[in-house]
Every structure is written in structure tokens, then in C-alpha cells.
Design an enzyme around this catalytic site. Sequence first.
Site, PDB file in Angstrom:
ATOM      1  N   TYR A  47      26.870  44.463  45.747  1.00  0.00           N
ATOM      2  CA  TYR A  47      26.910  43.102  46.298  1.00  0.00           C
ATOM      3  C   TYR A  47      27.465  42.158  45.243  1.00  0.00           C
ATOM      4  CZ  TYR A  47      25.553  39.623  49.768  1.00  0.00           C
ATOM      5  OH  TYR A  47      25.580  38.648  50.740  1.00  0.00           O
ATOM      6  N   GLY A  48      28.670  42.516  44.760  1.00  0.00           N
ATOM      7  CA  GLY A  48      29.354  41.663  43.779  1.00  0.00           C
ATOM      8  C   GLY A  48      30.497  40.945  44.476  1.00  0.00           C
ATOM      9  N   SER A  49      31.617  40.845  43.781  1.00  0.00           N
ATOM     10  CA  SER A  49      32.763  40.103  44.310  1.00  0.00           C
ATOM     11  C   SER A  49      33.181  40.621  45.692  1.00  0.00           C
ATOM     12  CB  SER A  49      33.913  40.211  43.297  1.00  0.00           C
ATOM     13  OG  SER A  49      35.093  39.702  43.827  1.00  0.00           O
TER      14      SER A  49
ATOM     15  N   SER B 156      18.446  46.370  40.754  1.00  0.00           N
ATOM     16  CA  SER B 156      19.720  45.637  40.702  1.00  0.00           C
ATOM     17  C   SER B 156      19.520  44.124  40.681  1.00  0.00           C
ATOM     18  CB  SER B 156      20.577  46.004  41.918  1.00  0.00           C
ATOM     19  OG  SER B 156      21.650  45.102  42.031  1.00  0.00           O
TER      20      SER B 156
ATOM     21  N   HIS C 288      39.494  50.423  46.061  1.00  0.00           N
ATOM     22  CA  HIS C 288      40.465  50.703  44.993  1.00  0.00           C
ATOM     23  C   HIS C 288      40.587  52.227  44.924  1.00  0.00           C
ATOM     24  CE1 HIS C 288      42.761  50.461  41.417  1.00  0.00           C
ATOM     25  NE2 HIS C 288      41.826  50.216  40.529  1.00  0.00           N
TER      26      HIS C 288
ATOM     27  N   ASP D 284      48.157  49.176  41.116  1.00  0.00           N
ATOM     28  CA  ASP D 284      47.208  48.086  40.877  1.00  0.00           C
ATOM     29  C   ASP D 284      46.907  47.953  39.377  1.00  0.00           C
ATOM     30  OD1 ASP D 284      45.152  46.229  42.233  1.00  0.00           O
ATOM     31  OD2 ASP D 284      43.920  47.396  40.842  1.00  0.00           O
TER      32      ASP D 284
ATOM     33  N   GLU E 223      48.044  44.795  37.054  1.00  0.00           N
ATOM     34  CA  GLU E 223      47.121  43.883  36.355  1.00  0.00           C
ATOM     35  C   GLU E 223      47.295  43.939  34.835  1.00  0.00           C
ATOM     36  OE1 GLU E 223      43.662  45.165  38.410  1.00  0.00           O
ATOM     37  OE2 GLU E 223      43.210  46.826  37.061  1.00  0.00           O
TER      38      GLU E 223
ATOM     39  N   GLU F 247      52.873  22.598  27.190  1.00  0.00           N
ATOM     40  CA  GLU F 247      54.214  23.156  27.393  1.00  0.00           C
ATOM     41  C   GLU F 247      54.183  24.572  27.956  1.00  0.00           C
ATOM     42  OE1 GLU F 247      56.502  21.274  27.385  1.00  0.00           O
ATOM     43  OE2 GLU F 247      56.506  19.826  25.741  1.00  0.00           O
TER      44      GLU F 247
ATOM     45  N   SER G  11      64.733  21.755  36.850  1.00  0.00           N
ATOM     46  CA  SER G  11      65.907  21.039  36.325  1.00  0.00           C
ATOM     47  C   SER G  11      67.008  22.029  35.949  1.00  0.00           C
ATOM     48  CB  SER G  11      65.495  20.231  35.089  1.00  0.00           C
ATOM     49  OG  SER G  11      65.326  21.116  33.983  1.00  0.00           O
TER      50      SER G  11
END
Length: 339
Positions: A24-26, A50, A107, A190, A194, A226, A251
Amino acid sequence: MRRKKIIKRGLGLLRNKSVAVLGYGSQGRAQALNIRDSGIVPLIGLPSDSKSRRAAAADGFAIATPKRAIKRSDIIAVLIPDHKHKELFDGLRKLQILSGKALVFAHGFSIAFGLVKTPPDCDVILIAPHGPGLRLREDYLDGKPFTAFRGIDNDHSGKALQIADAYATAIGCPENNLFPSTFKEEAIGDIFGEQAVLCGGLVGLMESGFETLIKKGHSRESAYLECIYQLDLLIDLVKQFGPAGMFERISKTAAFGSLKRKEFLFDSGFRQKMEALYDEIQKGRFAKMLSRESKKEMGGLFKMLNASRNSSLQRTHDSLSHRLKGRRRDSGRRRRSGE
Ligand SMILES: NC(=O)c1ccc[n+]([C@@H]2O[C@H](COP(=O)([O-])OP(=O)(O)OC[C@H]3O[C@@H](n4cnc5c(N)ncnc54)[C@H](OP(=O)(O)O)[C@@H]3O)[C@@H](O)[C@H]2O)c1
């Protein structure tokens, strides 16, 4: 309304099936919430100690240990960190609880590099969304379809492709937004993407530019403005109009200099390094490196994260971010109000 119809039509084989989301992460949280909003309530699989249990409970999900969640479900989404897949599957091997189930990975890594062996009598599916979980969830809530790679490693049921499409629809990646791939192609692509471009390459390029300007006597603030500050604006242009479209919109000085000098920077030596990186990944050397790191409880990663947190570039960002955020918000407001 239209999206609801697409989801209803696309759910197909997922209806009447039970779904477990391990982790239950990302990705785990985003996928579980999207699946539930699509009409199927998943069971969350997390170890009893957990840290994520609290978040899953706060979102109103039922939680079980991974073994129990697998036993009770037909479709199992494996959304735990890649370096922990081996340990989980090694612990399950003798239990035969995976027989007849469909395993969905986000993945291709652990299957492609042989870290995980799945039994022959289960479906092995890849649905790899092109972005972090937070974005997958936001786009689902905004009704925007998300893209993902789809691959099948084993089709025991003869219905793995339909299950893959239905699962992808449920998380917010309808069939039209799926790109066919394989576990190996997705895993290598992948990791290469990355390391060489999106994360490692990008920050390496930013640091090199930033440090060169400082070495030549520019202030840290000017070097930051910059080399880093405008990146999001240029990436937006590339995403919207492509690289040529971006060059056409900056430009003439910027376009002439950039097109003329990029060959000097990214010469054959640089390309050879890119290929060497690719070969290392393809031959499984990076997978071995990650396994060794995992055995050391990711101590090397934490050291590198610490160094990155204390880098001159990060410190400059931290000292400027408040002022710069204000400016970007102001210019956004001006643009919207037509000033
Ligand atoms: N993050 C992304 O942007 C992204 C994008 C596409 C694909 N993916 C893939 O999605 C998968 C999950 O990655 P993630 O980034 O979402 O991971 P993550 O944010 O690090 O979350 C991992 C979750 O798994 C839990 N967990 C750890 N060991 C477990 C075990 N043995 N059994 C059950 N749960 C366990 C963790 O709980 P604790 O809180 O207790 O540690 C945590 O809730 C990976 O295969 C990754 O490559 C990620």
C-alpha cells in the site's frame, strides 16, 4: 459519465472475481482506490508489522497478511518494492496457494531477471503504468485515461489477456491506452530510461551544468536559475509540441546554440557509455547489484540519498524554493487573468 460507461464495459472478466492488492505504497494505494471506485473492493495484503497498515485502514480497506490475501483472492496485484519480491515468493513456493490465480505485476523486473519463479499453473500479467501512483490516482479522479505497458508471461487460463485488460481498465488504463510489451522489454527499457535519462541522467546533467557555472565564477543562485529553474517549462513544450516544436518556440539564439552544440556534448563517447549501461542492465548485472544492496537493507541507497540531500544543488534549491514558488504562482495568475 462516459468514463463510467468505459469502465463498466471494460471490467469484463474482473466482475465476480476477488482482487488482492499486496502493498500500500505509491502504486498500491492508487491502484486499490481506483479499483474500488471502479466497483470492485480489493483486499489489501500487508505484513502484520507493516507501517502502511494505518493508511490502508484509514482509507477504509480490509487488510490481511499477504498469504491470507492471496489465499482469499483470484487476482493478485504484486505492488511491493521489486527488491522484496524474491523474499515474498520464496516464502510462498511450497504452499501452492498461487495455483489457478492471476498475478499482476507493475514492473517486469523480478520476472524478467529470474528473481521470482511463478508456478506454471497461474497467469502472469504485466500492467505497468507510465507514472507514479499519485498521478495515476489524480488522473483517474479527473477522468483522464492513463497509459501503461501490458504484457503476458504465462497464460495458464487462456484468458490472461482479457484479465489484463479488465484489470488495467479498473485502475484507470483503458484498453486503448495500453501498449503491448513483454516483461523483459519493459524491465530493461524502464530501468535504462530512469537511469540514463529521466532520473539519473537528468539530475547528472543538471548537476554538471550547475557546477560548471559555479566553477567559472557564477553565484549559486544564478547557476540554479540558468540550469534548472526553467526545466518544467521546456519539458512542457517538448511534451506538447515535440523537441522540434520546442526549438521552434525558443529564441533563435537558444535554438541555434542548442542544436549546434548538442553533438559536441553528446558525442560518440557519451553514446558508448549509454550502450554500456544498457548492456549491463540487459545482462542482469544491475539486478544482481540491487539484490546485493537489498541484502544490506539498502544501506548504500540511504547513504547516496543523504549525500544528495546535502548537495550544493539541493541546498540552493531549498534556499530559493520559497521565493521561486511565489514567482511561478504569480506568473501563472497573470497568464490566467490575461495580464
Ligand atoms: N512508484 C512508482 O512510480 C511506480 C511506477 C510504476 C511501477 N511501479 C512498480 O510498482 C511496484 C510497487 O512500487 P511502489 O513504488 O508503489 O512501492 P512503495 O511505494 O515503496 O510501497 C511498497 C509497499 O509495499 C509494502 N510491503 C513491503 N514489503 C511487503 C511484503 N513483503 N508484503 C506486502 N507488502 C509489503 C510496503 O509496506 P511498508 O510501509 O511496511 O514498508 C509499502 O506499503 C514495484 O514493482 C514498482 O517497480 C512503481
